[in-house]
Scaffold this active site. Structure first.
Site, mmCIF file in Angstrom:
data_model
loop_
_atom_site.group_PDB
_atom_site.id
_atom_site.type_symbol
_atom_site.label_atom_id
_atom_site.label_comp_id
_atom_site.label_asym_id
_atom_site.label_seq_id
_atom_site.Cartn_x
_atom_site.Cartn_y
_atom_site.Cartn_z
ATOM 1 N N ASP A 103 0.775 -1.253 0.000
ATOM 2 C CA ASP A 103 0.000 0.000 0.000
ATOM 3 C C ASP A 103 0.804 1.299 0.000
ATOM 4 O O ASP A 103 0.414 2.272 0.666
ATOM 5 C CB ASP A 103 -0.964 0.019 1.195
ATOM 6 C CG ASP A 103 -1.829 -1.224 1.289
ATOM 7 O OD1 ASP A 103 -1.924 -1.966 0.298
ATOM 8 O OD2 ASP A 103 -2.422 -1.448 2.361
ATOM 9 N N LYS A 130 -7.276 -4.301 -2.766
ATOM 10 C CA LYS A 130 -7.935 -4.872 -1.600
ATOM 11 C C LYS A 130 -8.668 -3.807 -0.794
ATOM 12 O O LYS A 130 -8.391 -2.617 -0.929
ATOM 13 C CB LYS A 130 -6.906 -5.583 -0.705
ATOM 14 C CG LYS A 130 -5.839 -4.643 -0.121
ATOM 15 C CD LYS A 130 -4.795 -5.418 0.655
ATOM 16 C CE LYS A 130 -3.782 -4.503 1.306
ATOM 17 N NZ LYS A 130 -4.275 -3.682 2.395
ATOM 18 N N CYS A 178 -1.882 -2.539 8.178
ATOM 19 C CA CYS A 178 -1.763 -3.521 7.087
ATOM 20 C C CYS A 178 -0.481 -4.344 7.159
ATOM 21 O O CYS A 178 -0.503 -5.543 6.879
ATOM 22 C CB CYS A 178 -1.889 -2.830 5.741
ATOM 23 S SG CYS A 178 -3.527 -2.064 5.499
#
Length: 189
Positions: A16, A79, A117
């Site tokens: 990310d 996602k 994450c």
């Protein structure tokens, strides 16, 4: 887990590092620069890579400086789950890694955010896949330094190895004097 990394048993997961998220991250310039080093090393040493993007419609694409270093045939995992492993596409991506000699049992994680994450992915990699996990501490970050440090401590307590990027790359190189070493050396000068 072996204390040393190598190119045959390792793979990288970039989590990310996106256009609208990276600017909010503490120490973003260091994270970006160290991520460039990891991606350059992965390409030079032929280490497989998985990339995720959290809700790219809202948070944007992978930052351009990193996107241009990604293999052309790489499809990021888009996602909404916080752990990459919770996305159904992860299993396919993991199983499709090119296995040179046996399986790849060491995941090297870098990206944002450390306490959400990255940490969630690290825990899932250990619990669901029984993998060794290394977190590149200086290529990983959160919006606050405190959350980043807490996440690294939690990951260490869970069994992750916490290394700086330079250690990761030098361990994968294994020795000086090789063409790969000569190519990557300028990254650290």
């Amino acid at each position: 887990m072996s204390k040393f990394l190598n190119t045959q048993s390792s793979f990288l997961i970039m989590i990310d590092i996106q256009e609208k998220l990276l600017p909010a991250i503490f120490n973003q310039t260091e994270i970006l620069n160290n991520s460039i080093k990891l991606l350059t090393a992965a390409q030079t040493l032929n280490v497989p890579l998985i990339v995720s993007r959290q809700y790219p419609k809202g948070i944007g694409d992978t930052v351009s400086e990193l996107k241009k270093l990604l293999p052309e045939n790489l499809t990021p995992i888009d996602k909404t789950e916080f752990s990459v492993c919770q996305n159904e596409k992860f299993s396919d991506a993991f199983l499709n890694l090119k296995f040179d000699s046996g399986s790849r049992d060491t995941a090297i994680l870098f990206g944002v955010e450390s306490h959400i994450c990255v940490l969630g992915t690290a825990i899932d990699l250990i619990e669901k896949y029984n993998l060794n996990v290394v977190i590149a501490a200086d290529a990983t970050g959160s919006r606050t330094e405190a959350n980043h440090k807490l996440a690294l401590e939690a990951a260490k307590n869970f069994g992750c190895m916490i290394y700086p990027v330079e250690t990761i790359i030098y361990q994968m190189l294994g020795q000086a004097g090789t063409p790969e070493f000569k190519k990557l050396l300028p990254l650290f000068k």
